[in-house]
Design an enzyme around this catalytic site. Structure first.
Site, PDB file in Angstrom:
ATOM      1  N   HIS A 207       0.832  -1.104   0.244  1.00 58.34           N
ATOM      2  CA  HIS A 207      -0.060  -0.005  -0.101  1.00 58.34           C
ATOM      3  C   HIS A 207       0.892   1.163   0.004  1.00 58.34           C
ATOM      4  CE1 HIS A 207      -2.776   2.999   1.593  1.00 58.34           C
ATOM      5  NE2 HIS A 207      -3.827   2.436   1.219  1.00 58.34           N
ATOM      6  N   CYS A 245      -3.896   2.930  -4.187  1.00 57.27           N
ATOM      7  CA  CYS A 245      -4.812   3.682  -3.343  1.00 57.27           C
ATOM      8  C   CYS A 245      -4.685   4.971  -3.847  1.00 57.27           C
ATOM      9  CB  CYS A 245      -4.305   3.727  -2.036  1.00 57.27           C
ATOM     10  SG  CYS A 245      -5.326   4.794  -1.003  1.00 57.27           S
ATOM     11  N   HIS A 274      -7.869   0.528  -3.770  1.00 61.54           N
ATOM     12  CA  HIS A 274      -8.344   1.338  -2.843  1.00 61.54           C
ATOM     13  C   HIS A 274      -9.038   2.651  -3.895  1.00 61.54           C
ATOM     14  CE1 HIS A 274      -6.310   0.005   0.925  1.00 61.54           C
ATOM     15  NE2 HIS A 274      -6.910  -1.101   0.312  1.00 61.54           N
ATOM     16  N   ASP A 320     -12.402   3.093  -0.108  1.00 64.35           N
ATOM     17  CA  ASP A 320     -11.527   3.408   1.015  1.00 64.35           C
ATOM     18  C   ASP A 320     -12.353   4.263   1.995  1.00 64.35           C
ATOM     19  OD1 ASP A 320      -9.351   3.013   2.327  1.00 64.35           O
ATOM     20  OD2 ASP A 320      -7.960   3.824   0.889  1.00 64.35           O
ATOM     21  N   HIS A 321     -11.747   5.142   2.697  1.00 65.09           N
ATOM     22  CA  HIS A 321     -12.473   5.824   3.798  1.00 65.09           C
ATOM     23  C   HIS A 321     -13.773   6.629   3.194  1.00 65.09           C
ATOM     24  CE1 HIS A 321      -7.879   6.338   5.188  1.00 65.09           C
ATOM     25  NE2 HIS A 321      -8.358   5.114   5.163  1.00 65.09           N
ATOM     26  N   TYR A 334     -14.235   4.630   8.591  1.00 68.99           N
ATOM     27  CA  TYR A 334     -14.914   3.239   8.212  1.00 68.99           C
ATOM     28  C   TYR A 334     -16.457   3.071   8.633  1.00 68.99           C
ATOM     29  CZ  TYR A 334     -10.436   2.175   6.736  1.00 68.99           C
ATOM     30  OH  TYR A 334      -9.050   1.880   5.818  1.00 68.99           O
TER      31      TYR A 334
HETATM   32  C1  CS2 Z   1      -5.632   3.196   4.231  1.00 69.13           C
HETATM   33  C2  CS2 Z   1      -4.427   2.480   5.038  1.00 69.13           C
HETATM   34  O1  CS2 Z   1      -4.587   5.165   4.380  1.00 69.13           O
HETATM   35  C3  CS2 Z   1      -5.218   4.428   3.785  1.00 69.13           C
HETATM   36  O2  CS2 Z   1      -5.573   4.550   2.641  1.00 69.13           O
HETATM   37  O3  CS2 Z   1      -6.075   2.232   3.176  1.00 69.13           O
HETATM   38  O4  CS2 Z   1      -4.602   2.656   6.468  1.00 69.13           O
HETATM   39  C4  CS2 Z   1      -4.043   0.860   4.618  1.00 69.13           C
HETATM   40  O5  CS2 Z   1      -5.308   0.217   5.258  1.00 69.13           O
HETATM   41  C5  CS2 Z   1      -2.781   0.442   5.031  1.00 69.13           C
HETATM   42  O6  CS2 Z   1      -1.791   1.486   5.113  1.00 69.13           O
HETATM   43  C6  CS2 Z   1      -2.653  -0.909   4.469  1.00 69.13           C
HETATM   44  O7  CS2 Z   1      -1.545  -1.377   5.363  1.00 69.13           O
HETATM   45 MN    MN Z   2      -6.000   3.128   1.340  1.00 67.33          MN
END
Ligand code: CS2
Ligand code: MN
Length: 371
Positions: A207, A245, A274, A320-321, A334
């Site tokens: 990630h 992400c 993500h 994601d968030h 979440y």
């Molecule tokens: C999350 C992270 O910040 C983000 O985008 O998705 O907390 C993610 O879960 C972790 O870095 C994965 O190890």
């Molecule tokens: Mn992420």
């Protein structure tokens, strides 16, 4: 592509599997065993229990986020050997339960960093936000305390108390660790675990650092297209993959997310994506937003989903968030409601691209999608 949703387990999540399964189009859960201390082997029986619980609710457990990396591995200490062996064992145990992707990160000490976990937007919803000046002026210990107070009583993913307790000592250990050292330590780790992942038909998916720049003077390497390129080449295997992400990489306005995604999809190194949106200000601050691409968000989610669609993406994505809306009380980022809206928005884009392609094939319409 397969739609997934992160879930923290029945003891530690305000959202139930019974509710998650009602999201249209959902395929699977992104799970983890959050109570196993970092560095220890995940027992097969516990993984099977989790899988069965998820299966009973009509969903699959094919993605894990995260199997966290012990600091000794990131620091390159001799004790890393034991933790790497444990990691291999965990990979094998996860494979026995049918897991296909393991998301992890390689950020020293901290996982994601924010200055606010509940910044209020004009519509009354709240979001995670990053104020550069605030992060630059705060002591790490003070930030940890603030995060704990703002977390609605939930443990925060990546901010495991047992690891952060030793924070002062950890900072000392990282004092002389450079980015080049971190690349070496990642390579050492990958050279050992990727062959095991290959045997087990598992894709490791690193990630990106969130945000994609150094925080508190600590080195960070998973933060640009060039560095991602270097990482996938550290060990040349489809099992050495990336979690793209959008929100993490996208915090740097110089990053063209559709371009980065397209590049690594072509290399077959993106098992997991993500998807979320953020609004970036000129001064380096950013805040999270709803998933929808509007003037409220800086990222073009339509383009991101179109790149996935154009590549016939067969991997996993998750929203994601999300914002906290409709009075929900949940772990910051979440909650159920806004992440469910996020999935529907993403699948809505995907479905219309599908329909469009079908109609073009049948000769009903000319291709009218915007590139
Ligand atoms: C999350 C992270 O910040 C983000 O985008 O998705 O907390 C993610 O879960 C972790 O870095 C994965 O190890
Ligand atoms: Mn992420």
């Amino acid at each position: 592509m397969k739609a997934t949703f992160r879930w923290f387990g029945k003891e530690d999540d305000s959202v139930s599997l019974e509710y998650i399964r009602q999201i249209p189009g959902i395929d699977g859960i992104v799970g983890a065993l959050f109570d196993i201390p970092v560095g220890e082997v995940w027992p097969e029986s516990r993984i099977m229990e989790l899988k069965e619980e998820i299966n009973r609710n009509g969903m699959s457990l094919e993605v894990i986020e995260s199997v966290n990396i012990h600091e000794d591995i990131k620091l390159g200490l001799p004790s890393r050997e034991k933790y790497i062996e444990n990691y291999k064992e965990t990979i094998r145990n996860l494979a026995k339960a049918g897991v296909k992707v393991i998301c992890y990160n390689f950020m020293p000490i901290f996982d994601w960093t924010r200055s606010d976990l509940a910044k209020e937007l004009p519509d009354g919803s709240t979001v995670l936000a990053y104020e550069k000046a605030k992060i630059e002026s705060i002591e790490p210990l003070e930030l940890i305390e603030q995060m704990e107070n703002l977390s609605n009583g939930y443990s925060l993913p990546g901010w495991e108390p047992e690891r952060l307790k030793a924070i002062k000592q950890l900072f000392e250990l990282y004092q002389d660790v450079t980015e080049e050292d971190l690349f070496d330590h990642l390579q050492y780790f990958l050279e050992q675990v990727i062959p095991v992942a290959e045997e087990c038909d598992i894709k490791m998916a690193i990630h990106p650092d969130d945000p994609p720049w150094s925080v508190f003077g600590l080195p960070r390497i998973v933060r640009s297209k060039e560095n991602l390129e270097r990482i996938v080449k550290l060990v040349n295997s489809p099992s050495n993959g990336l979690t793209i992400c959008s929100g993490s990489l996208g915090a740097n306005p110089n990053h063209d997310i559709p371009d980065i995604l397209c590049h690594f999809l072509k290399m077959n190194r993106v098992p997991f994506v993500h998807i979320r949106n953020i609004k970036i200000a000129d001064n380096g601050n950013f805040q999270e937003t709803s998933h929808r691409s509007t003037e409220e968000g800086s990222l073009d989610l339509y383009k991101i989903v179109k790149v996935l669609h154009d590549h016939g993406f067969k991997g996993y994505f998750r929203p994601d968030h999300g914002r906290m809306i409709w009075g929900e009380k949940a772990r910051p980022g979440y909650g159920l409601y806004d992440r469910a809206l996020g999935i529907m928005y993403i699948l809505g884009i995907w479905d219309s691209l599908e329909q469009n392609n079908k109609a073009v094939k049948k000769g009903e319409i000319n291709n009218v999608t915007i590139n």
